[in-house]
Write an enzyme that holds these catalytic residues in place. Structure first.
Site, PDB file in Angstrom:
ATOM      1  N   GLU A 168       0.994  -0.988  -0.346  1.00 52.25           N
ATOM      2  CA  GLU A 168       0.188  -0.184  -0.680  1.00 52.25           C
ATOM      3  C   GLU A 168       0.516   0.948  -0.140  1.00 52.25           C
ATOM      4  OE1 GLU A 168      -2.964  -0.616  -0.858  1.00 52.25           O
ATOM      5  OE2 GLU A 168      -3.242  -2.734  -0.645  1.00 52.25           O
ATOM      6  N   ASP A 285      10.081   5.054 -32.555  1.00 54.39           N
ATOM      7  CA  ASP A 285      10.637   5.456 -31.773  1.00 54.39           C
ATOM      8  C   ASP A 285      12.052   5.458 -31.515  1.00 54.39           C
ATOM      9  OD1 ASP A 285      10.083   8.328 -30.472  1.00 54.39           O
ATOM     10  OD2 ASP A 285       9.947   7.405 -28.660  1.00 54.39           O
ATOM     11  N   ASP A 421       6.524   5.933 -25.421  1.00 56.86           N
ATOM     12  CA  ASP A 421       7.667   5.999 -26.709  1.00 56.86           C
ATOM     13  C   ASP A 421       6.539   5.226 -27.900  1.00 56.86           C
ATOM     14  OD1 ASP A 421      10.085   6.169 -24.957  1.00 56.86           O
ATOM     15  OD2 ASP A 421       8.729   4.880 -23.532  1.00 56.86           O
TER      16      ASP A 421
END
Length: 453
Positions: A168, A285, A421
């Site tokens: 958590e 990319d 990307d």
């Protein structure tokens, strides 16, 4: 008698039977490359279970044959905790040791019963433990200390430790105290939670602050193989709309800053065979510390619908590695590429030329719109308009594309250029869709000044 003994061994050595889902395995493997890891997932998908299994491996030194993550060949000191001692007891402690209120069942968690040497209790919290001494295969003993965020950062101060597990989301000061405890050892930080607090400081550290030391892995309800499709839908429907993405997909709330505020289910389609008359184009990319990424688009020109059918993403690999992975997409497939493909490199040959030399049919010029412009905003708005009008669809198998889609956002009105990307590769391909080709229809790489009519 034999069955009873087999059942006893199974119950007291749960670790031996651990078989992670692909996203859990990705989380484990990242430990070999990144000091800080965030496993951000929906509720009840297996994030805490993965954290417990890995913690048990490090504490005992018992790594399975398939393990590709970080290994400790010596005993370790570990801190583990959650928001309160009650939550630490009912989550972390239960999965590592066994039911907190039934001492006879201690040893049925992920730390094998035979490896639990000693335990000390925490006063004031029924069933809660303060520490566990764990036998390590090297012959020594590891130490596990249970903590809680409610104590504040001061109580997380300890001697140098090797591994900190936050189950958590921790407050910022507690998180940085955990990092401080591992500085001398370059130890591991693992965080497992559902991002109900939105773009908090800890979440922003992983998503916005670029570092070779950090990685975030997201897991959605679709990655949890223990649910049937009907169960998944029932769980999704049980949450209020404003919490569904966080609780089922592990997506932090990005509010008005989200670039594509479109329900994921509106653009997701199951994979299908691309009709022969549709045209296709791919985009790439370039990257190194951030990944090199690629996406393949299929265009139904009759309905003017774009489909993202394939994606690829890999960091810190040479050109020939990427080319080997992408060439099987098709020798006829035209490739669009960004302006940095023209940049000079140490070898004296630009990136675009290097990929062409590897046998990839790159377009003659970098990606632009028909008028010669290359505005990022124009490309994003084109994508968004298509999503809203039902003219942009993505195959459900494109997991990396969806990971980026979920977290793509603006800060102070500007696009945050992190973890985008595959989305950028998609945008480059969309900009150059006029050069798309039918499968196998053209193997001439001289695509300059030619376009679909």
């Amino acid at each position: 008698m034999l069955m009873a003994e087999l059942d006893r061994r199974r119950r007291t050595n749960r670790l031996a039977a651990y078989a992670p889902y692909s996203k859990q395995e990705e989380f484990h493997e990242a430990g070999a490359l990144f000091r800080e890891r965030l496993f951000m997932a929906g509720n009840q998908l297996g994030k805490t279970l993965a954290g417990a299994a890995e913690a048990a491996m490090h504490l005992t030194g018992r790594y399975p044959d398939w393990w590709k993550g970080k290994r400790f060949d010596r005993p370790i000191v570990m801190l583990a905790g959650s928001e309160s001692y009650e939550l630490t007891r009912d989550g972390v402690q239960r999965l590592l040791i066994g039911p907190p209120m039934n001492e006879e069942e201690w040893g049925t968690g992920y730390i094998p019963k035979a490896d639990i040497i000693a335990t000390t209790r925490r006063s004031g919290v029924s069933g809660a433990l303060d520490s566990v001494t764990v036998r390590h295969v090297s012959g020594g003993a590891s130490t596990l200390l249970f903590k809680a965020y409610e104590q504040g950062r001061g109580k997380w101060q300890a001697n140098t430790v090797d591994f900190v597990w936050f189950d958590e989301e921790p407050p910022e000061d507690v998180y940085f105290e955990g990092i401080t405890r591992t500085n001398a050892t370059r130890g591991l930080i693992a965080v497992t939670f559902t991002p109900l607090k939105g773009m908090s400081t800890v979440v922003a550290r992983y998503i916005l602050e670029k570092s070779p030391d950090r990685e975030v892995i997201t897991m959605t309800i679709d990655d949890a193989e223990h649910y049937t499709p009907e169960e998944r839908q029932r769980i999704i429907d049980s949450y209020p709309p404003h919490e569904r993405e966080a609780r089922t997909k592990g997506i932090p709330s990005l509010g008005s800053g989200r670039i594509f505020p479109v329900p994921e289910e509106d653009i997701t389609v199951s994979p299908f065979a691309i009709p022969k008359h549709w045209v296709q184009i791919a985009g790439i990319d370039f990257g190194w510390d951030h990944p090199t990424a690629a996406a393949c688009l299929a265009w139904d020109r009759d309905a003017d619908v774009i489909y993202v059918t394939k994606n690829y993403r890999k960091r810190e690999a040479p050109v020939h590695t990427h080319a080997a992975a992408l060439k099987p997409w098709g020798s006829w497939l035209p490739w669009s590429w960004p302006h940095d493909g023209n940049n000079d490199v140490a070898a004296g040959e630009n990136l675009a030329s290097q990929y062409k030399a590897q046998g990839m049919p790159f377009l003659a010029e970098r990606a632009t719109f028909e008028d010669g412009s290359n505005s990022v905003e124009a490309g994003l708005m084109d994508m968004l308009d298509r999503m809203v009008t039902g003219r942009w669809k993505v195959f459900s198998t494109c997991s990396e594309w969806f990971e980026e889609f979920r977290l793509y956002h603006r800060k102070d009105g500007k696009v945050v250029k992190e973890r985008d990307d595959v989305l950028s590769a998609s945008r480059y391909a969309l900009m150059m869709k006029r050069f798309a080709r039918i499968e196998g229809g053209d193997t001439n790489w001289n695509f300059k000044a030619r376009k679909v009519v």
